[in-house]
Scaffold this motif. Structure first.
Motif, PDB file in Angstrom:
ATOM      1  N   LYS A 268       0.855  -1.198   0.000  1.00 14.68           N
ATOM      2  CA  LYS A 268       0.000   0.000   0.000  1.00 14.68           C
ATOM      3  C   LYS A 268       0.888   1.243   0.000  1.00 14.68           C
ATOM      4  N   PRO A 269       0.327   2.402  -0.373  1.00 15.50           N
ATOM      5  CA  PRO A 269       1.149   3.611  -0.424  1.00 15.50           C
ATOM      6  C   PRO A 269       1.600   4.083   0.962  1.00 15.50           C
ATOM      7  N   ILE A 270       2.797   4.686   0.989  1.00 15.46           N
ATOM      8  CA  ILE A 270       3.320   5.250   2.232  1.00 15.46           C
ATOM      9  C   ILE A 270       3.547   6.750   2.047  1.00 15.46           C
ATOM     10  N   SER A 271       3.665   7.445   3.159  1.00 18.04           N
ATOM     11  CA  SER A 271       3.966   8.870   3.140  1.00 18.04           C
ATOM     12  C   SER A 271       5.481   9.052   3.143  1.00 18.04           C
ATOM     13  N   VAL A 272       6.019   9.646   2.079  1.00 17.57           N
ATOM     14  CA  VAL A 272       7.469   9.851   1.985  1.00 17.57           C
ATOM     15  C   VAL A 272       7.944  10.759   3.113  1.00 17.57           C
ATOM     16  N   GLU A 273       7.196  11.850   3.361  1.00 19.85           N
ATOM     17  CA  GLU A 273       7.592  12.819   4.384  1.00 19.85           C
ATOM     18  C   GLU A 273       7.541  12.225   5.790  1.00 19.85           C
ATOM     19  N   GLY A 274       6.585  11.339   6.029  1.00 29.61           N
ATOM     20  CA  GLY A 274       6.412  10.785   7.375  1.00 29.61           C
ATOM     21  C   GLY A 274       7.289   9.578   7.668  1.00 29.61           C
ATOM     22  N   SER A 275       7.974   9.066   6.630  1.00 32.00           N
ATOM     23  CA  SER A 275       8.809   7.872   6.797  1.00 32.00           C
ATOM     24  C   SER A 275      10.234   8.266   7.190  1.00 32.00           C
ATOM     25  N   SER A 276      10.925   7.360   7.891  1.00 29.11           N
ATOM     26  CA  SER A 276      12.273   7.678   8.371  1.00 29.11           C
ATOM     27  C   SER A 276      13.016   6.394   8.706  1.00 29.11           C
ATOM     28  N   ARG A 277      14.253   6.557   9.185  1.00 32.14           N
ATOM     29  CA  ARG A 277      15.013   5.405   9.657  1.00 32.14           C
ATOM     30  C   ARG A 277      15.634   5.761  11.004  1.00 32.14           C
ATOM     31  N   LYS A 278      15.816   4.724  11.820  1.00 31.92           N
ATOM     32  CA  LYS A 278      16.447   4.907  13.120  1.00 31.92           C
ATOM     33  C   LYS A 278      17.618   3.931  13.231  1.00 31.92           C
ATOM     34  N   ILE A 279      18.722   4.402  13.805  1.00 32.99           N
ATOM     35  CA  ILE A 279      19.893   3.541  13.998  1.00 32.99           C
ATOM     36  C   ILE A 279      19.917   3.086  15.453  1.00 32.99           C
ATOM     37  N   LYS A 280      19.863   1.787  15.649  1.00 34.13           N
ATOM     38  CA  LYS A 280      19.900   1.219  16.991  1.00 34.13           C
ATOM     39  C   LYS A 280      21.139   0.330  17.119  1.00 34.13           C
ATOM     40  N   THR A 281      21.349  -0.246  18.276  1.00 31.36           N
ATOM     41  CA  THR A 281      22.503  -1.129  18.468  1.00 31.36           C
ATOM     42  C   THR A 281      22.379  -2.361  17.578  1.00 31.36           C
ATOM     43  N   ASP A 282      23.348  -2.499  16.664  1.00 36.09           N
ATOM     44  CA  ASP A 282      23.395  -3.645  15.728  1.00 36.09           C
ATOM     45  C   ASP A 282      22.140  -3.774  14.869  1.00 36.09           C
ATOM     46  N   MET A 283      21.456  -2.670  14.622  1.00 32.06           N
ATOM     47  CA  MET A 283      20.207  -2.756  13.862  1.00 32.06           C
ATOM     48  C   MET A 283      19.838  -1.412  13.233  1.00 32.06           C
ATOM     49  N   VAL A 284      19.255  -1.484  12.015  1.00 33.80           N
ATOM     50  CA  VAL A 284      18.622  -0.319  11.402  1.00 33.80           C
ATOM     51  C   VAL A 284      17.121  -0.586  11.371  1.00 33.80           C
TER      52      VAL A 284
END
Length: 220
Positions: A126-142
């Motif tokens: 399904k469609p996503i919001s480009v502006e509302g999407s992001s990434r987070k860097i955690k310990t040993d994980m994205v």
């Protein structure tokens, strides 16, 4: 790109088969395949200008690894994809890049232990919001956070996964054995290479010829 070129060749062959078939079931199979191929071609990322692509490639250096393992979860507002990468938290934040479109995203992790890592998802369910999407860097994980445009449950991540599940269910849940065989043939045709498509098409042509001669009563 090579993959896009293959899709276009498959589409041309399907169109050619459509012009030669008179049977409704065969035509339905080919029309479904035609629609699927057109959707995949439409959702292919546009090629970058050569100079930009070459510059980016040369800036990466090292060995690039395609990530195949991931986990995913969802809430009312987000689809969350978890990618395990040992030591990723030690990288500069700008080395972890995610590009989003309405129906896709691609992840690039630069210079992690001397390697680069990539992951691409096309044809999101399904469609996503480009502006509302992001990434987070955690310990040993994205963690890739895809913001849903509508708050609804996703049964799977991509359109291809959904179609695959539906075909399998149709193939094995039908009460009519001949219908089940037809669905399995459809699955084989949709997922097969050029040789498989030619083989199945040849079988259809021969069955029609026998039917016209009155050798066997078949409806395929």
């Amino acid at each position: 790109p090579l993959f896009l070129n293959q899709l276009q060749k498959d589409l041309e062959e399907v169109k050619e088969l459509l012009t030669n078939t008179t049977r409704k079931r065969v035509r339905d199979v080919l029309l479904a395949e035609k629609h699927k191929l057109e959707l995949e071609i439409k959702n292919q990322p546009l090629p970058k200008p050569k100079d930009v692509a070459e510059e980016e490639k040369s800036s990466l250096g090292g060995y690039t690894v395609k990530i195949n393992n991931y986990g995913w979860d969802q809430s009312d507002k987000f689809v969350k994809i978890y990618i395990s990468l040992n030591g990723v938290q030690k990288l500069p934040a700008e080395n972890v890049q995610v590009n989003f479109t309405e129906r896709s995203f691609d992840l690039l992790v630069k210079n992690l232990n001397g390697k680069n890592y990539t992951m691409t998802f096309n044809n999101l369910l399904k469609p996503i919001s480009v502006e509302g999407s992001s990434r987070k860097i955690k310990t040993d994980m994205v963690l890739v956070m895809c913001k849903k445009k509508r708050e609804e449950k996703w049964d799977c991540l991509t359109q291809v996964e959904k179609e695959s599940k539906e075909k399998e269910k149709a193939a094995y849940d039908t009460a009519d054995p001949s219908e089940g065989l037809m669905n399995i043939l459809k699955k084989m045709y949709a997922e097969g290479d050029d040789e498989m498509k030619r083989t199945i098409n040849k079988a259809w042509v021969e069955s029609r010829e026998k039917q016209y001669k009155g050798d066997i009563p078949m409806d395929i």
